[in-house]
Write a protein that holds these residues in place. Structure first.
Motif, PDB file in Angstrom:
ATOM      1  N   TRP A   1       0.803  -1.209   0.000  1.00 51.67           N
ATOM      2  CA  TRP A   1       0.000   0.000   0.000  1.00 51.67           C
ATOM      3  C   TRP A   1       0.848   1.277   0.000  1.00 51.67           C
ATOM      4  CZ3 TRP A   1      -1.176   3.460   4.228  1.00 51.67           C
ATOM      5  CH2 TRP A   1      -2.184   4.358   3.929  1.00 51.67           C
ATOM      6  N   LEU A   2       1.898   1.341   0.804  1.00 47.18           N
ATOM      7  CA  LEU A   2       2.726   2.541   0.874  1.00 47.18           C
ATOM      8  C   LEU A   2       3.665   2.694  -0.326  1.00 47.18           C
ATOM      9  CD1 LEU A   2       3.664   2.623   4.657  1.00 47.18           C
ATOM     10  CD2 LEU A   2       2.013   4.053   3.462  1.00 47.18           C
ATOM     11  N   SER A   3       3.936   1.612  -1.041  1.00 41.87           N
ATOM     12  CA  SER A   3       4.840   1.661  -2.177  1.00 41.87           C
ATOM     13  C   SER A   3       4.112   1.949  -3.486  1.00 41.87           C
ATOM     14  CB  SER A   3       5.598   0.336  -2.283  1.00 41.87           C
ATOM     15  OG  SER A   3       6.533   0.384  -3.333  1.00 41.87           O
ATOM     16  N   GLN A   4       2.858   1.594  -3.592  1.00 41.74           N
ATOM     17  CA  GLN A   4       2.093   1.772  -4.826  1.00 41.74           C
ATOM     18  C   GLN A   4       1.772   3.240  -5.052  1.00 41.74           C
ATOM     19  OE1 GLN A   4       1.210  -0.727  -7.001  1.00 41.74           O
ATOM     20  NE2 GLN A   4       0.399   0.842  -8.360  1.00 41.74           N
ATOM     21  N   THR A   5       2.011   3.731  -6.265  1.00 40.45           N
ATOM     22  CA  THR A   5       1.711   5.126  -6.589  1.00 40.45           C
ATOM     23  C   THR A   5       1.429   5.273  -8.075  1.00 40.45           C
ATOM     24  OG1 THR A   5       2.442   7.401  -6.266  1.00 40.45           O
ATOM     25  CG2 THR A   5       4.112   5.839  -6.984  1.00 40.45           C
ATOM     26  N   THR A   6       0.978   6.449  -8.467  1.00 38.73           N
ATOM     27  CA  THR A   6       0.680   6.751  -9.863  1.00 38.73           C
ATOM     28  C   THR A   6       1.347   8.063 -10.237  1.00 38.73           C
ATOM     29  OG1 THR A   6      -1.460   5.647  -9.722  1.00 38.73           O
ATOM     30  CG2 THR A   6      -1.166   7.188 -11.525  1.00 38.73           C
ATOM     31  N   GLY A   7       2.022   8.059 -11.377  1.00 35.35           N
ATOM     32  CA  GLY A   7       2.611   9.274 -11.919  1.00 35.35           C
ATOM     33  C   GLY A   7       1.832   9.692 -13.152  1.00 35.35           C
ATOM     34  N   SER A   8       1.701  10.988 -13.372  1.00 39.56           N
ATOM     35  CA  SER A   8       0.980  11.444 -14.563  1.00 39.56           C
ATOM     36  C   SER A   8       1.613  12.715 -15.102  1.00 39.56           C
ATOM     37  CB  SER A   8      -0.494  11.693 -14.244  1.00 39.56           C
ATOM     38  OG  SER A   8      -0.635  12.776 -13.361  1.00 39.56           O
ATOM     39  N   ASN A   9       1.340  12.992 -16.365  1.00 40.45           N
ATOM     40  CA  ASN A   9       1.820  14.244 -16.941  1.00 40.45           C
ATOM     41  C   ASN A   9       0.821  15.354 -16.604  1.00 40.45           C
ATOM     42  OD1 ASN A   9      -0.290  13.675 -18.684  1.00 40.45           O
ATOM     43  ND2 ASN A   9       0.969  13.576 -20.525  1.00 40.45           N
ATOM     44  N   PRO A  10       1.201  16.618 -16.767  1.00 41.45           N
ATOM     45  CA  PRO A  10       0.307  17.715 -16.374  1.00 41.45           C
ATOM     46  C   PRO A  10      -1.055  17.690 -17.069  1.00 41.45           C
ATOM     47  CG  PRO A  10       2.520  18.539 -16.754  1.00 41.45           C
ATOM     48  CD  PRO A  10       2.508  17.108 -17.184  1.00 41.45           C
TER      49      PRO A  10
ATOM     50  N   ARG B   1      12.323  -4.914  -5.739  1.00 45.65           N
ATOM     51  CA  ARG B   1      13.419  -5.840  -5.444  1.00 45.65           C
ATOM     52  C   ARG B   1      14.168  -6.155  -6.723  1.00 45.65           C
ATOM     53  NH1 ARG B   1      14.608  -6.312  -0.148  1.00 45.65           N
ATOM     54  NH2 ARG B   1      12.703  -6.272   1.052  1.00 45.65           N
ATOM     55  N   SER B   2      15.469  -6.185  -6.635  1.00 46.14           N
ATOM     56  CA  SER B   2      16.307  -6.525  -7.771  1.00 46.14           C
ATOM     57  C   SER B   2      16.007  -7.952  -8.223  1.00 46.14           C
ATOM     58  CB  SER B   2      17.777  -6.395  -7.382  1.00 46.14           C
ATOM     59  OG  SER B   2      18.604  -6.756  -8.453  1.00 46.14           O
ATOM     60  N   GLN B   3      16.003  -8.159  -9.523  1.00 44.44           N
ATOM     61  CA  GLN B   3      15.792  -9.471 -10.140  1.00 44.44           C
ATOM     62  C   GLN B   3      14.398 -10.055  -9.887  1.00 44.44           C
ATOM     63  OE1 GLN B   3      18.142 -10.881 -12.243  1.00 44.44           O
ATOM     64  NE2 GLN B   3      19.212  -8.965 -11.967  1.00 44.44           N
ATOM     65  N   SER B   4      13.415  -9.226  -9.510  1.00 46.56           N
ATOM     66  CA  SER B   4      12.048  -9.723  -9.352  1.00 46.56           C
ATOM     67  C   SER B   4      11.147  -8.979 -10.336  1.00 46.56           C
ATOM     68  CB  SER B   4      11.546  -9.529  -7.917  1.00 46.56           C
ATOM     69  OG  SER B   4      11.417  -8.160  -7.621  1.00 46.56           O
ATOM     70  N   ASP B   5      10.131  -9.654 -10.825  1.00 48.35           N
ATOM     71  CA  ASP B   5       9.224  -9.054 -11.802  1.00 48.35           C
ATOM     72  C   ASP B   5       8.367  -7.983 -11.148  1.00 48.35           C
ATOM     73  OD1 ASP B   5      10.243 -10.765 -13.665  1.00 48.35           O
ATOM     74  OD2 ASP B   5       8.525 -12.117 -13.691  1.00 48.35           O
ATOM     75  N   GLU B   6       8.268  -6.840 -11.794  1.00 47.82           N
ATOM     76  CA  GLU B   6       7.469  -5.725 -11.307  1.00 47.82           C
ATOM     77  C   GLU B   6       6.498  -5.306 -12.398  1.00 47.82           C
ATOM     78  OE1 GLU B   6       7.390  -4.587  -8.272  1.00 47.82           O
ATOM     79  OE2 GLU B   6       9.074  -5.812  -7.610  1.00 47.82           O
TER      80      GLU B   6
ATOM     81  N   SER C   1      19.596  -4.389 -11.324  1.00 51.50           N
ATOM     82  CA  SER C   1      20.499  -4.233 -10.182  1.00 51.50           C
ATOM     83  C   SER C   1      19.878  -3.276  -9.178  1.00 51.50           C
ATOM     84  CB  SER C   1      21.865  -3.705 -10.641  1.00 51.50           C
ATOM     85  OG  SER C   1      21.719  -2.437 -11.230  1.00 51.50           O
ATOM     86  N   ALA C   2      20.447  -3.249  -7.993  1.00 52.98           N
ATOM     87  CA  ALA C   2      19.940  -2.374  -6.936  1.00 52.98           C
ATOM     88  C   ALA C   2      20.380  -0.938  -7.182  1.00 52.98           C
ATOM     89  CB  ALA C   2      20.452  -2.859  -5.584  1.00 52.98           C
ATOM     90  N   GLY C   3      19.586   0.000  -6.659  1.00 52.23           N
ATOM     91  CA  GLY C   3      19.938   1.404  -6.787  1.00 52.23           C
ATOM     92  C   GLY C   3      18.708   2.285  -6.903  1.00 52.23           C
ATOM     93  N   HIS C   4      18.932   3.551  -7.182  1.00 50.94           N
ATOM     94  CA  HIS C   4      17.856   4.526  -7.374  1.00 50.94           C
ATOM     95  C   HIS C   4      17.755   4.820  -8.864  1.00 50.94           C
ATOM     96  CE1 HIS C   4      16.165   8.650  -7.631  1.00 50.94           C
ATOM     97  NE2 HIS C   4      15.306   8.098  -6.804  1.00 50.94           N
ATOM     98  N   TYR C   5      16.540   4.696  -9.421  1.00 45.83           N
ATOM     99  CA  TYR C   5      16.333   4.910 -10.846  1.00 45.83           C
ATOM    100  C   TYR C   5      15.280   5.974 -11.084  1.00 45.83           C
ATOM    101  CZ  TYR C   5      18.805   0.500 -11.276  1.00 45.83           C
ATOM    102  OH  TYR C   5      19.744  -0.480 -11.193  1.00 45.83           O
ATOM    103  N   THR C   6      15.519   6.785 -12.101  1.00 46.66           N
ATOM    104  CA  THR C   6      14.549   7.750 -12.584  1.00 46.66           C
ATOM    105  C   THR C   6      14.243   7.354 -14.019  1.00 46.66           C
ATOM    106  OG1 THR C   6      15.479   9.469 -11.182  1.00 46.66           O
ATOM    107  CG2 THR C   6      14.121  10.189 -13.011  1.00 46.66           C
ATOM    108  N   SER C   7      12.984   7.072 -14.310  1.00 44.92           N
ATOM    109  CA  SER C   7      12.583   6.615 -15.637  1.00 44.92           C
ATOM    110  C   SER C   7      11.572   7.567 -16.239  1.00 44.92           C
ATOM    111  CB  SER C   7      11.959   5.215 -15.551  1.00 44.92           C
ATOM    112  OG  SER C   7      12.863   4.305 -14.975  1.00 44.92           O
TER     113      SER C   7
ATOM    114  N   GLN D   1      12.242   5.449  -8.515  1.00 41.77           N
ATOM    115  CA  GLN D   1      12.098   4.163  -7.848  1.00 41.77           C
ATOM    116  C   GLN D   1      13.397   3.765  -7.159  1.00 41.77           C
ATOM    117  OE1 GLN D   1      10.870   2.293 -11.598  1.00 41.77           O
ATOM    118  NE2 GLN D   1       9.112   1.532 -10.481  1.00 41.77           N
ATOM    119  N   TRP D   2      13.241   3.077  -6.040  1.00 41.75           N
ATOM    120  CA  TRP D   2      14.365   2.463  -5.347  1.00 41.75           C
ATOM    121  C   TRP D   2      14.292   0.969  -5.575  1.00 41.75           C
ATOM    122  CZ3 TRP D   2      18.368   4.886  -3.264  1.00 41.75           C
ATOM    123  CH2 TRP D   2      18.246   6.228  -2.958  1.00 41.75           C
ATOM    124  N   VAL D   3      15.407   0.387  -5.976  1.00 41.27           N
ATOM    125  CA  VAL D   3      15.491  -1.059  -6.152  1.00 41.27           C
ATOM    126  C   VAL D   3      16.402  -1.601  -5.066  1.00 41.27           C
ATOM    127  CG1 VAL D   3      16.139  -2.925  -7.703  1.00 41.27           C
ATOM    128  CG2 VAL D   3      15.126  -0.840  -8.634  1.00 41.27           C
TER     129      VAL D   3
END
Length: 171
Positions: free
Chosen positions: A53-62, A75-80, A147-153, A167-169
């Motif tokens: 619940w605390l991890s789920q979110t939605t991003g949108s354009n303006p 989690r690294s190496q897990s399907d998301e 891999s683990a780390g912080h990603y901006t997509s 996202q944090w992995v």
């Protein structure tokens, strides 16, 4: 006379030597350690460390024409799972671009529905679907962080502002 009851919190030397001052400190540490462990379990169940619940979110354009449902923590190496929703008012084909940062850090496992055309340009993936005649379209994407780390997509709809997600992995 009555039987003498020993004070349980007094230090003693018989039958075992005990310094109750240190014993009381140890009990306090145990109590706080138990509380911390309980808090850790509750936070885990709520999704602070991955799906929840605390991890789920939605991003949108303006403009609100592109929405991306995703997990803040993975989690690294897990399907998301990612759900991309497109609201297109034009009769033009829907063109969605998955940015270089996403393509470099994730391996796409599934993509539904399949696009009409797919091509890549400089580490980006461009997906094209037929026109939807004003209806909302949805894309279900399953990807695996490498891999683990912080990603901006970034996810970009043709002719609209991109959606940028952070996202944090975890390992």
């Amino acid at each position: 006379m009555g039987k003498r009851v020993p004070d349980e919190y007094a230090s003693r030397t018989h039958p075992v030597e005990e310094d109750m001052r240190w014993q009381l400190k140890e009990w306090q540490i145990e109590k706080w350690g138990g509380r911390c462990l309980l808090l850790l379990v509750v936070l885990s169940l709520l999704g602070v460390f991955s799906d929840g619940w605390l991890s789920q979110t939605t991003g949108s354009n303006p403009a609100g024409t592109l929405l991306v449902d995703y997990q803040r923590v993975m989690r690294s190496q897990s399907d998301e799972n990612f759900t991309v929703r497109v609201k297109s008012a034009t009769g033009q084909p829907t063109v969605l671009t998955l940015g270089q940062d996403f393509m470099d850090n994730f391996e796409i496992q599934t993509l539904q529905p399949q696009p009409l055309t797919t091509h890549t340009t400089q580490h980006e993936m461009v997906l094209t679907w037929p026109a939807s005649e004003g209806k909302e379209q949805a894309l279900w994407l399953t990807a695996q962080p490498q891999s683990a780390g912080h990603y901006t997509s970034t996810f970009r709809l043709n002719g609209a502002e991109p959606v940028t997600i952070n996202q944090w992995v975890l390992p």
